[in-house]
Scaffold this motif. Structure first.
Motif, PDB file in Angstrom:
ATOM      1  N   GLY A 190     -16.883 -33.463  -2.926  1.00  0.00           N
ATOM      2  CA  GLY A 190     -17.321 -32.333  -2.113  1.00  0.00           C
ATOM      3  C   GLY A 190     -17.837 -31.191  -2.965  1.00  0.00           C
ATOM      4  N   ALA A 191     -17.124 -30.858  -4.048  1.00  0.00           N
ATOM      5  CA  ALA A 191     -17.561 -29.773  -4.932  1.00  0.00           C
ATOM      6  C   ALA A 191     -18.897 -30.112  -5.583  1.00  0.00           C
ATOM      7  N   GLY A 192     -19.049 -31.360  -6.024  1.00  0.00           N
ATOM      8  CA  GLY A 192     -20.311 -31.762  -6.637  1.00  0.00           C
ATOM      9  C   GLY A 192     -21.475 -31.725  -5.674  1.00  0.00           C
ATOM     10  N   ASN A 193     -21.252 -32.155  -4.436  1.00  0.00           N
ATOM     11  CA  ASN A 193     -22.332 -32.132  -3.455  1.00  0.00           C
ATOM     12  C   ASN A 193     -22.712 -30.722  -3.039  1.00  0.00           C
ATOM     13  N   ILE A 194     -21.727 -29.837  -2.961  1.00  0.00           N
ATOM     14  CA  ILE A 194     -22.032 -28.434  -2.647  1.00  0.00           C
ATOM     15  C   ILE A 194     -22.886 -27.823  -3.761  1.00  0.00           C
ATOM     16  N   LEU A 195     -22.504 -28.058  -5.008  1.00  0.00           N
ATOM     17  CA  LEU A 195     -23.269 -27.534  -6.142  1.00  0.00           C
ATOM     18  C   LEU A 195     -24.673 -28.145  -6.171  1.00  0.00           C
ATOM     19  N   SER A 196     -24.766 -29.433  -5.877  1.00  0.00           N
ATOM     20  CA  SER A 196     -26.075 -30.087  -5.848  1.00  0.00           C
ATOM     21  C   SER A 196     -26.955 -29.506  -4.751  1.00  0.00           C
ATOM     22  N   GLY A 197     -26.365 -29.265  -3.583  1.00  0.00           N
ATOM     23  CA  GLY A 197     -27.136 -28.694  -2.478  1.00  0.00           C
ATOM     24  C   GLY A 197     -27.626 -27.291  -2.750  1.00  0.00           C
ATOM     25  N   MET A 198     -26.872 -26.517  -3.508  1.00  0.00           N
ATOM     26  CA  MET A 198     -27.292 -25.155  -3.848  1.00  0.00           C
ATOM     27  C   MET A 198     -28.579 -25.158  -4.664  1.00  0.00           C
ATOM     28  N   PHE A 199     -28.809 -26.222  -5.422  1.00  0.00           N
ATOM     29  CA  PHE A 199     -30.022 -26.326  -6.240  1.00  0.00           C
ATOM     30  C   PHE A 199     -31.058 -27.249  -5.611  1.00  0.00           C
ATOM     31  N   GLY A 200     -30.879 -27.545  -4.316  1.00  0.00           N
ATOM     32  CA  GLY A 200     -31.861 -28.368  -3.616  1.00  0.00           C
ATOM     33  C   GLY A 200     -31.733 -29.847  -3.875  1.00  0.00           C
ATOM     34  N   GLY A 201     -30.599 -30.255  -4.436  1.00  0.00           N
ATOM     35  CA  GLY A 201     -30.406 -31.669  -4.732  1.00  0.00           C
ATOM     36  C   GLY A 201     -29.893 -32.438  -3.530  1.00  0.00           C
ATOM     37  N   THR A 202     -29.810 -33.751  -3.681  1.00  0.00           N
ATOM     38  CA  THR A 202     -29.325 -34.638  -2.631  1.00  0.00           C
ATOM     39  C   THR A 202     -27.868 -34.967  -2.872  1.00  0.00           C
ATOM     40  N   GLY A 203     -27.092 -35.049  -1.802  1.00  0.00           N
ATOM     41  CA  GLY A 203     -25.685 -35.405  -1.913  1.00  0.00           C
ATOM     42  C   GLY A 203     -25.508 -36.847  -2.342  1.00  0.00           C
ATOM     43  N   GLY A 204     -24.360 -37.140  -2.895  1.00  0.00           N
ATOM     44  CA  GLY A 204     -24.080 -38.496  -3.355  1.00  0.00           C
ATOM     45  C   GLY A 204     -22.625 -38.853  -3.155  1.00  0.00           C
ATOM     46  N   CYS A 205     -22.270 -40.071  -3.530  1.00  0.00           N
ATOM     47  CA  CYS A 205     -20.899 -40.532  -3.391  1.00  0.00           C
ATOM     48  C   CYS A 205     -20.657 -41.652  -4.398  1.00  0.00           C
ATOM     49  N   GLY A 206     -19.418 -42.146  -4.423  1.00  0.00           N
ATOM     50  CA  GLY A 206     -19.097 -43.265  -5.282  1.00  0.00           C
ATOM     51  C   GLY A 206     -19.668 -44.547  -4.692  1.00  0.00           C
ATOM     52  N   MET A 207     -20.714 -45.084  -5.311  1.00  0.00           N
ATOM     53  CA  MET A 207     -21.415 -46.232  -4.744  1.00  0.00           C
ATOM     54  C   MET A 207     -20.761 -47.541  -5.176  1.00  0.00           C
ATOM     55  N   ILE A 208     -20.514 -48.406  -4.192  1.00  0.00           N
ATOM     56  CA  ILE A 208     -19.844 -49.671  -4.464  1.00  0.00           C
ATOM     57  C   ILE A 208     -20.674 -50.532  -5.410  1.00  0.00           C
ATOM     58  N   GLY A 209     -21.992 -50.605  -5.143  1.00  0.00           N
ATOM     59  CA  GLY A 209     -22.856 -51.465  -5.951  1.00  0.00           C
ATOM     60  C   GLY A 209     -22.869 -51.080  -7.411  1.00  0.00           C
ATOM     61  N   GLN A 210     -23.151 -49.816  -7.702  1.00  0.00           N
ATOM     62  CA  GLN A 210     -23.188 -49.360  -9.093  1.00  0.00           C
ATOM     63  C   GLN A 210     -21.833 -49.514  -9.765  1.00  0.00           C
ATOM     64  N   THR A 211     -20.761 -49.236  -9.021  1.00  0.00           N
ATOM     65  CA  THR A 211     -19.422 -49.316  -9.607  1.00  0.00           C
ATOM     66  C   THR A 211     -19.068 -50.748  -9.986  1.00  0.00           C
ATOM     67  N   VAL A 212     -19.359 -51.690  -9.083  1.00  0.00           N
ATOM     68  CA  VAL A 212     -19.056 -53.097  -9.375  1.00  0.00           C
ATOM     69  C   VAL A 212     -19.871 -53.586 -10.566  1.00  0.00           C
TER      70      VAL A 212
END
Length: 441
Positions: A190-212
Protein backbone atom coordinates in the motif's frame (compact mmCIF):
# COMPACT_ATOMS: atom_id res chain seq x y z
CA UNK A 1 -18.14 18.85 -38.73
CA UNK A 2 -15.40 18.99 -36.10
CA UNK A 3 -13.03 21.81 -35.21
CA UNK A 4 -9.73 21.52 -33.31
CA UNK A 5 -9.22 23.95 -30.42
CA UNK A 6 -6.06 23.39 -28.39
CA UNK A 7 -6.21 19.90 -26.88
CA UNK A 8 -9.87 19.24 -27.70
CA UNK A 9 -11.90 18.49 -30.83
CA UNK A 10 -15.32 20.18 -30.80
CA UNK A 11 -18.50 19.28 -32.63
CA UNK A 12 -19.19 22.32 -34.84
CA UNK A 13 -22.96 21.74 -34.77
CA UNK A 14 -23.32 21.61 -30.96
CA UNK A 15 -20.10 23.46 -30.01
CA UNK A 16 -19.44 20.77 -27.37
CA UNK A 17 -16.22 18.86 -26.73
CA UNK A 18 -16.32 15.52 -28.56
CA UNK A 19 -12.74 14.27 -28.29
CA UNK A 20 -9.67 14.97 -26.18
CA UNK A 21 -6.19 14.99 -27.79
CA UNK A 22 -3.32 14.03 -25.50
CA UNK A 23 0.20 12.84 -26.38
CA UNK A 24 -0.65 11.63 -29.85
CA UNK A 25 -3.88 9.89 -28.81
CA UNK A 26 -7.52 10.84 -29.33
CA UNK A 27 -9.88 9.99 -26.44
CA UNK A 28 -13.69 9.95 -26.52
CA UNK A 29 -14.92 12.55 -24.00
CA UNK A 30 -17.78 10.35 -22.79
CA UNK A 31 -16.31 6.82 -22.71
CA UNK A 32 -12.70 7.84 -21.94
CA UNK A 33 -11.52 5.21 -24.47
CA UNK A 34 -8.75 5.71 -27.00
CA UNK A 35 -10.17 5.90 -30.52
CA UNK A 36 -7.16 6.99 -32.58
CA UNK A 37 -3.39 7.05 -32.36
CA UNK A 38 -1.21 9.49 -34.26
CA UNK A 39 1.85 8.70 -36.34
CA UNK A 40 3.73 10.40 -39.17
CA UNK A 41 0.97 9.53 -41.63
CA UNK A 42 -1.83 10.98 -39.49
CA UNK A 43 -4.44 9.33 -37.28
CA UNK A 44 -5.24 5.63 -37.45
CA UNK A 45 -8.08 3.75 -35.78
CA UNK A 46 -7.48 1.68 -32.65
CA UNK A 47 -8.95 -1.81 -32.83
CA UNK A 48 -12.25 -2.30 -30.97
CA UNK A 49 -12.18 1.09 -29.23
CA UNK A 50 -9.10 0.37 -27.19
CA UNK A 51 -9.35 -3.38 -26.59
CA UNK A 52 -8.07 -6.00 -29.02
CA UNK A 53 -10.82 -8.64 -29.33
CA UNK A 54 -10.37 -9.91 -32.88
CA UNK A 55 -9.83 -13.65 -33.33
CA UNK A 56 -6.48 -14.78 -34.72
CA UNK A 57 -6.64 -16.66 -37.99
CA UNK A 58 -4.37 -18.09 -40.64
CA UNK A 59 -0.62 -17.57 -40.50
CA UNK A 60 -0.78 -15.28 -37.45
CA UNK A 61 -2.52 -17.98 -35.42
CA UNK A 62 -0.15 -20.75 -36.52
CA UNK A 63 2.94 -18.63 -35.78
CA UNK A 64 1.57 -17.76 -32.34
CA UNK A 65 0.89 -21.43 -31.49
CA UNK A 66 4.31 -22.51 -32.76
CA UNK A 67 6.20 -19.94 -30.74
CA UNK A 68 4.15 -20.67 -27.62
CA UNK A 69 4.95 -24.38 -27.91
CA UNK A 70 8.65 -23.61 -28.53
CA UNK A 71 8.75 -21.45 -25.41
CA UNK A 72 7.07 -24.13 -23.31
CA UNK A 73 9.47 -26.78 -24.64
CA UNK A 74 12.53 -24.70 -23.70
CA UNK A 75 11.18 -23.91 -20.21
CA UNK A 76 10.43 -27.62 -19.69
CA UNK A 77 13.57 -29.08 -21.22
CA UNK A 78 16.38 -26.67 -20.23
CA UNK A 79 16.32 -27.48 -16.47
CA UNK A 80 16.85 -31.15 -17.38
CA UNK A 81 20.16 -30.18 -19.01
CA UNK A 82 21.35 -27.47 -16.62
CA UNK A 83 19.93 -25.39 -13.77
CA UNK A 84 22.60 -22.69 -13.94
CA UNK A 85 20.73 -20.79 -16.67
CA UNK A 86 17.23 -19.35 -15.96
CA UNK A 87 14.91 -21.36 -18.20
CA UNK A 88 12.22 -18.68 -18.57
CA UNK A 89 14.66 -15.90 -19.49
CA UNK A 90 16.49 -18.15 -21.92
CA UNK A 91 13.23 -19.17 -23.59
CA UNK A 92 12.16 -15.53 -24.02
CA UNK A 93 15.52 -14.57 -25.54
CA UNK A 94 15.58 -17.51 -27.96
CA UNK A 95 11.98 -17.03 -29.12
CA UNK A 96 12.56 -13.27 -29.53
CA UNK A 97 15.63 -13.85 -31.71
CA UNK A 98 13.75 -16.47 -33.76
CA UNK A 99 10.87 -14.06 -34.28
CA UNK A 100 13.09 -11.12 -35.29
CA UNK A 101 15.56 -12.85 -37.62
CA UNK A 102 13.17 -15.35 -39.20
CA UNK A 103 10.74 -12.68 -40.37
CA UNK A 104 7.72 -14.59 -39.03
CA UNK A 105 5.93 -11.36 -38.19
CA UNK A 106 4.70 -12.48 -34.78
CA UNK A 107 2.76 -9.98 -32.66
CA UNK A 108 5.18 -8.38 -30.21
CA UNK A 109 4.72 -6.35 -27.03
CA UNK A 110 4.86 -2.99 -28.83
CA UNK A 111 2.20 -4.00 -31.37
CA UNK A 112 -0.04 -5.32 -28.61
CA UNK A 113 0.18 -2.10 -26.59
CA UNK A 114 -0.46 0.20 -29.56
CA UNK A 115 -3.29 -1.89 -30.97
CA UNK A 116 -4.91 -1.79 -27.54
CA UNK A 117 -4.86 2.00 -27.39
CA UNK A 118 -1.52 2.60 -25.68
CA UNK A 119 1.37 4.69 -26.88
CA UNK A 120 4.02 2.03 -26.37
CA UNK A 121 6.89 1.97 -23.88
CA UNK A 122 8.48 5.42 -23.59
CA UNK A 123 11.17 4.69 -20.99
CA UNK A 124 13.11 7.78 -19.94
CA UNK A 125 10.70 10.11 -21.73
CA UNK A 126 7.78 8.89 -19.61
CA UNK A 127 9.82 9.13 -16.41
CA UNK A 128 11.07 12.66 -17.10
CA UNK A 129 7.54 13.81 -17.91
CA UNK A 130 6.26 12.64 -14.52
CA UNK A 131 9.11 14.08 -12.46
CA UNK A 132 7.33 17.43 -12.36
CA UNK A 133 4.88 16.42 -9.64
CA UNK A 134 3.26 19.87 -9.36
CA UNK A 135 2.42 19.96 -13.05
CA UNK A 136 1.18 16.38 -12.90
CA UNK A 137 -1.26 17.06 -10.06
CA UNK A 138 -2.34 20.45 -11.39
CA UNK A 139 -4.07 18.70 -14.28
CA UNK A 140 -6.19 16.54 -11.95
CA UNK A 141 -9.51 18.12 -10.91
CA UNK A 142 -10.22 17.54 -7.21
CA UNK A 143 -13.99 17.07 -7.12
CA UNK A 144 -16.64 14.42 -6.50
CA UNK A 145 -16.83 13.46 -10.18
CA UNK A 146 -13.16 12.50 -10.17
CA UNK A 147 -13.66 10.39 -7.05
CA UNK A 148 -16.69 8.65 -8.55
CA UNK A 149 -14.72 7.87 -11.70
CA UNK A 150 -11.62 6.42 -10.03
CA UNK A 151 -13.21 4.77 -6.95
CA UNK A 152 -14.47 1.55 -8.64
CA UNK A 153 -11.18 1.00 -10.46
CA UNK A 154 -9.17 1.81 -7.34
CA UNK A 155 -11.20 -0.66 -5.27
CA UNK A 156 -10.83 -3.45 -7.82
CA UNK A 157 -7.12 -2.76 -8.32
CA UNK A 158 -6.45 -2.73 -4.57
CA UNK A 159 -8.50 -5.90 -4.06
CA UNK A 160 -6.81 -7.82 -6.85
CA UNK A 161 -3.39 -6.58 -5.73
CA UNK A 162 -3.86 -7.60 -2.10
CA UNK A 163 -5.37 -10.97 -2.99
CA UNK A 164 -2.64 -11.83 -5.49
CA UNK A 165 0.09 -10.68 -3.09
CA UNK A 166 -1.23 -12.85 -0.26
CA UNK A 167 -1.67 -15.81 -2.62
CA UNK A 168 1.89 -15.30 -3.84
CA UNK A 169 3.16 -15.18 -0.27
CA UNK A 170 1.40 -18.45 0.57
CA UNK A 171 2.85 -20.06 -2.55
CA UNK A 172 6.35 -18.84 -1.66
CA UNK A 173 5.93 -20.22 1.86
CA UNK A 174 5.16 -23.65 0.38
CA UNK A 175 7.98 -23.58 -2.15
CA UNK A 176 10.65 -22.32 0.28
CA UNK A 177 9.27 -23.94 3.47
CA UNK A 178 9.25 -20.55 5.19
CA UNK A 179 6.61 -18.25 6.68
CA UNK A 180 5.97 -14.68 5.59
CA UNK A 181 4.20 -11.80 7.32
CA UNK A 182 0.96 -10.91 5.55
CA UNK A 183 0.46 -7.66 7.45
CA UNK A 184 3.90 -6.35 6.47
CA UNK A 185 3.31 -7.35 2.85
CA UNK A 186 0.00 -5.46 2.68
CA UNK A 187 1.33 -2.32 4.41
CA UNK A 188 4.46 -2.25 2.25
CA UNK A 189 2.45 -2.74 -0.94
CA UNK A 190 0.00 0.00 0.00
CA UNK A 191 2.78 2.46 0.88
CA UNK A 192 4.62 1.70 -2.35
CA UNK A 193 1.52 2.13 -4.49
CA UNK A 194 0.63 5.42 -2.81
CA UNK A 195 4.15 6.74 -3.46
CA UNK A 196 4.01 5.47 -7.05
CA UNK A 197 0.65 7.15 -7.62
CA UNK A 198 1.96 10.48 -6.35
CA UNK A 199 4.47 10.46 -9.22
CA UNK A 200 1.96 9.28 -11.81
CA UNK A 201 3.08 5.68 -11.69
CA UNK A 202 1.00 2.52 -11.93
CA UNK A 203 0.16 0.40 -8.90
CA UNK A 204 1.60 -3.07 -8.56
CA UNK A 205 1.56 -6.18 -6.41
CA UNK A 206 3.43 -9.39 -5.73
CA UNK A 207 3.04 -11.23 -9.03
CA UNK A 208 2.76 -15.01 -8.92
CA UNK A 209 4.39 -15.49 -12.33
CA UNK A 210 7.51 -13.41 -11.70
CA UNK A 211 7.88 -14.83 -8.19
CA UNK A 212 7.71 -18.46 -9.32
CA UNK A 213 10.20 -17.75 -12.11
CA UNK A 214 12.51 -16.06 -9.61
CA UNK A 215 12.31 -18.95 -7.14
CA UNK A 216 12.83 -21.55 -9.87
CA UNK A 217 15.96 -19.63 -10.88
CA UNK A 218 17.34 -20.04 -7.34
CA UNK A 219 16.24 -16.79 -5.72
CA UNK A 220 15.58 -17.20 -1.99
CA UNK A 221 16.65 -14.07 -0.10
CA UNK A 222 15.67 -10.42 -0.24
CA UNK A 223 18.46 -9.66 -2.69
CA UNK A 224 16.72 -11.75 -5.36
CA UNK A 225 13.59 -9.59 -5.16
CA UNK A 226 15.61 -6.37 -5.18
CA UNK A 227 17.61 -7.50 -8.21
CA UNK A 228 14.44 -8.49 -10.05
CA UNK A 229 12.94 -5.06 -9.44
CA UNK A 230 16.13 -3.19 -10.45
CA UNK A 231 16.54 -5.32 -13.58
CA UNK A 232 12.95 -4.71 -14.61
CA UNK A 233 13.35 -0.96 -13.99
CA UNK A 234 16.53 -0.89 -16.05
CA UNK A 235 14.90 -2.70 -18.94
CA UNK A 236 11.90 -0.36 -18.96
CA UNK A 237 14.00 2.81 -18.76
CA UNK A 238 16.90 2.01 -21.07
CA UNK A 239 15.81 -0.98 -23.14
CA UNK A 240 12.18 -0.10 -23.84
CA UNK A 241 12.56 -0.38 -27.60
CA UNK A 242 14.08 -3.84 -27.23
CA UNK A 243 11.35 -5.03 -24.87
CA UNK A 244 8.77 -4.00 -27.46
CA UNK A 245 10.31 -6.59 -29.80
CA UNK A 246 9.56 -9.49 -27.43
CA UNK A 247 6.82 -11.69 -28.96
CA UNK A 248 3.61 -12.04 -26.97
CA UNK A 249 3.89 -15.78 -27.67
CA UNK A 250 7.04 -16.00 -25.53
CA UNK A 251 5.28 -14.42 -22.56
CA UNK A 252 2.20 -16.61 -23.06
CA UNK A 253 4.36 -19.74 -23.15
CA UNK A 254 6.14 -18.80 -19.93
CA UNK A 255 2.82 -18.10 -18.21
CA UNK A 256 1.40 -21.41 -19.44
CA UNK A 257 4.30 -23.27 -17.85
CA UNK A 258 3.93 -21.26 -14.65
CA UNK A 259 0.23 -22.17 -14.49
CA UNK A 260 0.99 -25.84 -15.12
CA UNK A 261 3.55 -25.84 -12.29
CA UNK A 262 1.39 -24.02 -9.74
CA UNK A 263 -2.04 -25.45 -10.56
CA UNK A 264 -3.39 -27.81 -7.90
CA UNK A 265 -3.98 -30.84 -10.11
CA UNK A 266 -5.12 -32.78 -7.07
CA UNK A 267 -8.33 -30.73 -7.21
CA UNK A 268 -9.66 -33.03 -9.94
CA UNK A 269 -9.04 -36.10 -7.80
CA UNK A 270 -10.80 -34.76 -4.72
CA UNK A 271 -13.87 -33.27 -6.43
CA UNK A 272 -15.91 -36.43 -5.72
CA UNK A 273 -14.54 -36.76 -2.18
CA UNK A 274 -15.29 -33.28 -0.84
CA UNK A 275 -18.76 -31.83 -0.02
CA UNK A 276 -20.81 -30.71 -3.00
CA UNK A 277 -20.81 -27.12 -1.73
CA UNK A 278 -17.00 -27.01 -1.65
CA UNK A 279 -16.79 -28.53 -5.13
CA UNK A 280 -19.28 -25.96 -6.42
CA UNK A 281 -17.26 -23.10 -4.88
CA UNK A 282 -14.06 -24.43 -6.45
CA UNK A 283 -15.60 -24.65 -9.93
CA UNK A 284 -17.48 -21.33 -9.76
CA UNK A 285 -14.50 -19.36 -8.43
CA UNK A 286 -12.25 -20.80 -11.16
CA UNK A 287 -14.78 -19.89 -13.87
CA UNK A 288 -15.35 -16.35 -12.52
CA UNK A 289 -11.58 -15.78 -12.38
CA UNK A 290 -11.26 -16.71 -16.05
CA UNK A 291 -14.21 -14.66 -17.33
CA UNK A 292 -13.98 -11.65 -14.98
CA UNK A 293 -11.14 -11.08 -12.52
CA UNK A 294 -9.62 -12.40 -9.31
CA UNK A 295 -11.26 -9.84 -6.99
CA UNK A 296 -14.78 -10.64 -8.15
CA UNK A 297 -14.02 -14.37 -7.97
CA UNK A 298 -12.88 -14.09 -4.35
CA UNK A 299 -15.97 -12.09 -3.35
CA UNK A 300 -18.24 -14.60 -5.09
CA UNK A 301 -16.44 -17.49 -3.40
CA UNK A 302 -16.70 -15.87 0.04
CA UNK A 303 -20.42 -15.16 -0.42
CA UNK A 304 -21.20 -18.68 -1.61
CA UNK A 305 -19.12 -20.23 1.19
CA UNK A 306 -20.81 -18.02 3.80
CA UNK A 307 -24.29 -18.91 2.54
CA UNK A 308 -23.38 -22.59 2.46
CA UNK A 309 -22.02 -22.41 6.00
CA UNK A 310 -25.13 -20.57 7.20
CA UNK A 311 -27.41 -23.14 5.55
CA UNK A 312 -25.47 -26.07 7.05
CA UNK A 313 -25.36 -24.49 10.51
CA UNK A 314 -29.06 -23.66 10.39
CA UNK A 315 -29.92 -27.35 10.09
CA UNK A 316 -27.89 -28.24 13.19
CA UNK A 317 -30.22 -26.64 15.76
CA UNK A 318 -31.69 -29.27 18.11
CA UNK A 319 -33.82 -29.33 21.28
CA UNK A 320 -33.79 -32.22 23.74
CA UNK A 321 -36.95 -32.27 25.88
CA UNK A 322 -37.34 -33.70 29.38
CA UNK A 323 -39.32 -33.09 32.58
CA UNK A 324 -38.26 -32.48 36.18
CA UNK A 325 -39.92 -34.20 39.12
CA UNK A 326 -41.99 -31.06 39.84
CA UNK A 327 -43.40 -31.06 36.27
CA UNK A 328 -41.12 -28.33 34.85
CA UNK A 329 -40.41 -28.92 31.17
CA UNK A 330 -36.80 -28.40 30.06
CA UNK A 331 -35.69 -27.58 26.51
CA UNK A 332 -31.98 -28.25 26.11
CA UNK A 333 -30.92 -26.33 23.00
CA UNK A 334 -28.00 -27.64 20.95
CA UNK A 335 -26.40 -25.79 18.04
CA UNK A 336 -25.86 -22.14 17.06
CA UNK A 337 -28.81 -19.77 17.25
CA UNK A 338 -28.61 -17.13 14.52
CA UNK A 339 -30.69 -15.72 11.67
CA UNK A 340 -30.54 -18.95 9.68
CA UNK A 341 -31.71 -21.28 12.47
CA UNK A 342 -34.53 -19.17 13.93
CA UNK A 343 -37.34 -20.95 12.06
CA UNK A 344 -36.14 -24.38 13.19
CA UNK A 345 -35.67 -23.00 16.74
CA UNK A 346 -39.26 -21.74 16.95
CA UNK A 347 -40.61 -25.08 15.69
CA UNK A 348 -39.15 -26.86 18.73
CA UNK A 349 -41.61 -25.26 21.19
CA UNK A 350 -45.26 -26.09 21.87
CA UNK A 351 -46.51 -23.12 23.86
CA UNK A 352 -50.16 -24.21 24.12
CA UNK A 353 -49.56 -27.67 25.58
CA UNK A 354 -46.45 -26.90 27.65
CA UNK A 355 -46.82 -26.88 31.48
CA UNK A 356 -46.79 -23.78 33.68
CA UNK A 357 -43.01 -23.75 34.21
CA UNK A 358 -40.55 -23.83 31.31
CA UNK A 359 -36.75 -23.86 31.33
CA UNK A 360 -34.73 -23.24 28.18
CA UNK A 361 -31.16 -24.43 28.67
CA UNK A 362 -28.51 -22.96 26.31
CA UNK A 363 -25.54 -24.89 27.71
CA UNK A 364 -24.77 -26.37 24.26
CA UNK A 365 -25.90 -23.38 22.22
CA UNK A 366 -24.90 -19.80 21.68
CA UNK A 367 -26.83 -16.66 20.80
CA UNK A 368 -24.97 -15.25 17.81
CA UNK A 369 -26.79 -12.20 16.42
CA UNK A 370 -29.65 -9.73 16.80
CA UNK A 371 -32.10 -11.99 14.96
CA UNK A 372 -31.54 -14.67 17.62
CA UNK A 373 -32.20 -12.12 20.37
CA UNK A 374 -35.46 -11.13 18.69
CA UNK A 375 -36.47 -14.78 18.43
CA UNK A 376 -35.84 -15.37 22.16
CA UNK A 377 -37.63 -12.12 23.04
CA UNK A 378 -40.68 -13.12 21.00
CA UNK A 379 -40.69 -16.61 22.52
CA UNK A 380 -40.55 -15.25 26.10
CA UNK A 381 -43.39 -12.83 25.33
CA UNK A 382 -45.55 -15.68 23.98
CA UNK A 383 -45.00 -17.80 27.08
CA UNK A 384 -45.75 -14.84 29.38
CA UNK A 385 -48.86 -13.96 27.37
CA UNK A 386 -50.02 -17.53 27.92
CA UNK A 387 -49.54 -17.07 31.70
CA UNK A 388 -46.53 -19.36 31.93
CA UNK A 389 -43.18 -18.82 33.60
CA UNK A 390 -40.10 -19.22 31.41
CA UNK A 391 -36.48 -19.29 32.59
CA UNK A 392 -33.34 -19.02 30.44
CA UNK A 393 -30.34 -20.91 31.80
CA UNK A 394 -26.67 -21.38 31.01
CA UNK A 395 -26.19 -18.36 28.81
CA UNK A 396 -22.63 -17.11 28.35
CA UNK A 397 -21.67 -13.66 29.56
CA UNK A 398 -21.71 -12.07 26.11
CA UNK A 399 -25.14 -13.59 25.38
CA UNK A 400 -26.54 -12.23 28.65
CA UNK A 401 -25.15 -8.77 27.95
CA UNK A 402 -26.84 -8.74 24.54
CA UNK A 403 -30.19 -9.82 25.99
CA UNK A 404 -30.06 -7.38 28.93
CA UNK A 405 -29.37 -4.53 26.51
CA UNK A 406 -32.20 -5.62 24.23
CA UNK A 407 -35.04 -5.45 26.78
CA UNK A 408 -35.65 -5.20 30.56
CA UNK A 409 -38.01 -8.17 30.23
CA UNK A 410 -34.99 -10.47 30.62
CA UNK A 411 -34.11 -9.21 34.13
CA UNK A 412 -36.37 -11.77 35.80
CA UNK A 413 -36.09 -14.41 33.12
CA UNK A 414 -32.34 -15.11 32.85
CA UNK A 415 -31.02 -17.30 35.67
CA UNK A 416 -27.46 -16.57 36.70
CA UNK A 417 -25.35 -19.60 37.58
CA UNK A 418 -21.77 -20.34 38.48
CA UNK A 419 -21.76 -23.09 35.87
CA UNK A 420 -22.69 -20.71 33.03
CA UNK A 421 -20.42 -21.30 30.02
CA UNK A 422 -17.43 -19.04 29.52
CA UNK A 423 -15.69 -18.43 26.20
CA UNK A 424 -12.59 -16.59 27.37
CA UNK A 425 -9.60 -17.02 25.06
CA UNK A 426 -5.97 -16.69 26.05
CA UNK A 427 -4.18 -13.77 24.39
CA UNK A 428 -0.97 -15.83 24.22
CA UNK A 429 -1.92 -19.54 24.19
CA UNK A 430 1.77 -20.48 23.88
CA UNK A 431 2.18 -19.45 27.53
CA UNK A 432 -0.27 -22.18 28.63
CA UNK A 433 1.33 -25.46 27.50
CA UNK A 434 -0.58 -27.66 30.00
CA UNK A 435 -4.27 -28.62 29.66
CA UNK A 436 -6.59 -25.82 30.78
CA UNK A 437 -8.05 -27.94 33.59
CA UNK A 438 -4.68 -28.02 35.40
CA UNK A 439 -4.69 -24.24 35.92
CA UNK A 440 -6.50 -22.40 38.72
CA UNK A 441 -8.06 -19.06 37.80
Amino acid sequence: MFTIEGSTIKNANTNQDAFLVSEGQVFDINTKKVLYNADKEGFYTVKDSGVVKTTMQGKTLYVMIGLVLLTMFIVWGLPKLTTKIPAALTAILIVTLVSIFSGLGSINVGDFIRDGGGAGLNGIAELSKNLNVLELWSNLPFNLDTLKFIAPYAFLAASVGLIETLMTMNLVDELTESRGNGNKECVAQGAGNILSGMFGGTGGCGMIGQTVININAGGRGRLSGVMMALTLLTFILFADKYIEQVPIAALVGVMFMMVIETFAWSSFRILKKIPMSDAAVLIIVSAVTVFFDLAIAVFVGVIISALSFAWTSAKKIRARKRFKADGTKIYEIWGPLFFGSITAFNDKFDIKTDPENIEIDFVESRVSDHSAIEAIFALVEKYQAAGKKVTLKHLSEDCKVLLYKASPIFDGVIEEGIDDPRYHLAANPEKFPKPLGEYKF
